[in-house]
Design an enzyme around this catalytic site. Structure first.
Site, PDB file in Angstrom:
ATOM      1  N   LYS A  73       0.305  11.097  -4.003  1.00 37.13           N
ATOM      2  CA  LYS A  73       0.440  11.128  -2.532  1.00 37.13           C
ATOM      3  C   LYS A  73       1.454  12.199  -2.143  1.00 37.13           C
ATOM      4  CE  LYS A  73       1.310   7.924   1.344  1.00 37.13           C
ATOM      5  NZ  LYS A  73       1.721   6.550   1.715  1.00 37.13           N
ATOM      6  N   SER A 148      -1.431   4.108   4.836  1.00 34.08           N
ATOM      7  CA  SER A 148      -1.273   5.533   4.996  1.00 34.08           C
ATOM      8  C   SER A 148      -1.701   6.342   3.761  1.00 34.08           C
ATOM      9  CB  SER A 148       0.188   5.862   5.292  1.00 34.08           C
ATOM     10  OG  SER A 148       1.012   5.552   4.175  1.00 34.08           O
ATOM     11  N   SER A 172       0.499   0.208   2.858  1.00 30.36           N
ATOM     12  CA  SER A 172      -0.087   1.551   2.738  1.00 30.36           C
ATOM     13  C   SER A 172      -0.780   1.837   1.422  1.00 30.36           C
ATOM     14  CB  SER A 172       0.984   2.619   2.977  1.00 30.36           C
ATOM     15  OG  SER A 172       1.223   2.761   4.348  1.00 30.36           O
TER      16      SER A 172
END
Lengths: 469, 93
Positions: A73, A148, A172
């Site tokens: 990420k 997210s 997330s």
């Protein structure tokens, strides 16, 4: 989806190679560019690392995760690759060092393939707040992948890598894992070092894992856990031993806590059906099913948003245009800071900084922030009490399957409620795992969640293995 | 929550909200506060606030010099620099 355990045995018997797998992943990323899962792909670096892995296999020196293809990420430092947090604020930023998790993965032989798209600064539940465009759900491109860590979920679900790292501040990892049909683990707070993770809400943030199988989740968990002196909140305990635990028999009769029907009545019927089927599967495997009432469900999301935005308003104050990040030129230094933040941050980030500033401001601190810290105590205490009676708490990961792009953007509160079942684990710091379990009538994946007592991460993975078909 | 309140919070947060957006922002903020304010319905007298979830306190280390970023590396991402320093607009008149 591809699994590392399978590939590793194929590599060992000569059926494939790390280079072949890495090339296939790079091709997949290219073919599926419309999903917008990656912000940066390091084809050269990944190819070179895969070649080194093949040499190690040939020499009999393969490390625990040799040739594992990992996506990271874009709020986690990978030296040599840009880091943007999907924000204009950090466009062009180059981190100086590897995050501890990345360093440990590299030392174990992993191939880092690139950086994944996300909601800006991890603030969002649909991956639509990225400054570099929304990520799309691989099952239906008109739908969101969740957020997210949407890019990481898609990368695993669509076979662009074996596993991906994400961060979970209020769901997330688990929510996008559920929307895309992968496993998604948020470890106990402190078990995985946050050194090299861009802070959003430091008391809630935790790096975790997306994978296509429990085995791969466990293998990565064992490598990235363990004390790190560079993170003052890192637990001093030893690294995980999830691979051993998931392979061993259950020590005692299993007790699974389930929520009362009233707590899940807002869920889509397909999710309730899957939940009931999974409970039945636990029962047939000999588990006792115990209905438990946690209480305080109505304050989970409000408590989370007060704490998370307060911490974010403080953490994001560092983006002042001086040492790194976007600078809007101005003759006055204070105006420069304001102009830089205003130009660099998107709407959701600004909204959350504003709310966090407000709840910490003089005159409102007691009514909001202090109250939320008190609520945090009540929520943690409720979990502690429940885990005296059950080995794990079982519930849906999300009230719905993946929703349509644009569907929830008009009202932030509606978007925030997508995190209804996930935020409480971050508030209490406990481990939680989203397990893929079937699909709805449109073929959209369903995720169900196991939550456990602090430091019972391995046990959660062991319990989840009962749901594998 | 009126537009002046929003402007005051924006000032504290070092953000600037365009004049034309203030009304809409205030309405949205009001809705958010109504929602998060629901925690006030729960009686919490005597509940000790929880500030962190793990019991680790005062993590210290030996005071020895270790390897850190060089000046050059530390300045690598600076939007503006001058020799070994970050460069900013004049702070004192």
């Amino acid at each position: 989806m591809i699994t590392y355990a399978t590939d590793r045995s194929d590599i060992n018997n000569g059926a494939t190679s790390c280079a072949e797998r890495t090339t296939a992943c790079l091709q997949r990323i290219d073919e599926r560019a419309s999903l917008n899962a990656f912000l940066h792909v390091d084809a050269d670096g990944a190819t070179a690392a895969a070649a080194e892995s093949d040499e190690r296999f040939a020499a009999g020196l393969a490390r625990p995760l040799e040739g594992l293809v990992v996506a990271v990420k874009d709020n986690i430092n990978v030296a040599g690759m840009p880091l943007t947090c999907a924000s204009r604020m950090l466009d062009g930023f180059r981190p100086l060092f590897d995050a501890t998790v990345v360093e440990r993965l590299r030392d174990a032989g992993a191939v880092i393939i690139g950086k994944t798209n996300m909601d800006e600064f991890a603030m969002g539940s649909s991956n639509e707040t990225s400054a570099f465009g929304a990520v799309r759900n691989p099952v239906d491109e008109s739908r969101v992948p969740g957020g997210s860590s949407g890019g990481s979920a898609v990368a695993v679900a669509d076979g662009m890598c074996h596993v991906a790292l994400g961060s979970d501040t209020g769901g997330s990892i688990r929510q996008p894992a559920a929307f895309c049909g992968t496993y998604g683990l948020k470890p106990t707070y402190g078990r995985v070092s946050r050194y090299g993770l861009v802070a959003f809400a430091s008391s809630l943030d935790q790096i975790g894992i997306f994978a296509s199988s429990l085995h791969d989740t466990a293998a990565v968990f064992d490598v990235i856990t363990g004390h790190d002196p560079m993170d003052a909140t890192s637990d001093p305990g030893a690294a995980g031993r999830a691979l051993d635990v998931i392979a061993s028999p259950h020590a005692s009769p299993l007790r699974i806590g389930v929520l009362p029907r009233t707590a899940i009545q807002g869920c889509e019927p397909a999710i309730i059906t899957a939940y009931d089927e999974a409970i039945e599967r636990f029962r047939t495997k000999g588990a006792a099913i115990i209905e438990v009432a946690l209480g305080h469900e109505e304050i989970w999301v409000p408590t989370y948003f007060i704490l998370a935005t307060a911490e974010a308003s403080s953490n994001l104050a560092r983006f002042d245009g001086v040492r790194y990040g976007l600078r809007a030129e101005h003759t006055d230094i204070s105006d420069m800071t304001t102009a830089s933040k205003t130009a660099g941050f998107g709407a959701e980030v600004k909204r959350r900084i504003m709310l966090g500033t407000y709840v910490l401001s003089s005159g409102y601190y007691d009514a909001y922030y202090r109250k939320a810290q008190q609520a945090r105590r009540l929520i943690s205490d409720a979990y502690n009490a429940v885990f005296a009676d059950v080995d794990a708490l079982f519930m849906p990961t999300t009230p719905t399957t993946a929703f349509s792009l644009g569907e929830r953007n008009a009202d932030p509160v509606t978007m925030w409620l997508s995190d209804y079942f996930t935020v409480s684990a971050n508030i209490a710091g406990i481990p939680a795992l989203s397990v893929p379990f079937g699909k709805d009538a449109s073929g959209l994946p369903i995720g169900l969640q196991l939550q456990g007592a602090l430091f019972h991460d391995e046990r959660l993975m062991q319990i989840a293995s009962l749901l594998e078909s | 929550m009126n537009t002046a309140d929003i402007q005051r919070i924006a000032e504290l947060a070092r953000l600037s909200i365009p004049e034309a957006d203030l009304e809409a922002f205030a309405a949205q903020f009001e809705r958010i506060l109504d929602y998060v304010g629901t925690i006030n319905a729960l009686p919490m007298d005597g509940v000790e606030p929880q500030t962190s979830i793990n019991a680790i306190e005062n993590v210290t280390r030996e005071d020895v010099v270790g390897e850190t970023a060089s000046t050059e590396e530390a300045l690598r991402n600076a939007p503006k620099k001058n020799e070994a320093f970050f460069k900013v607009p004049k702070v004192l008149g």
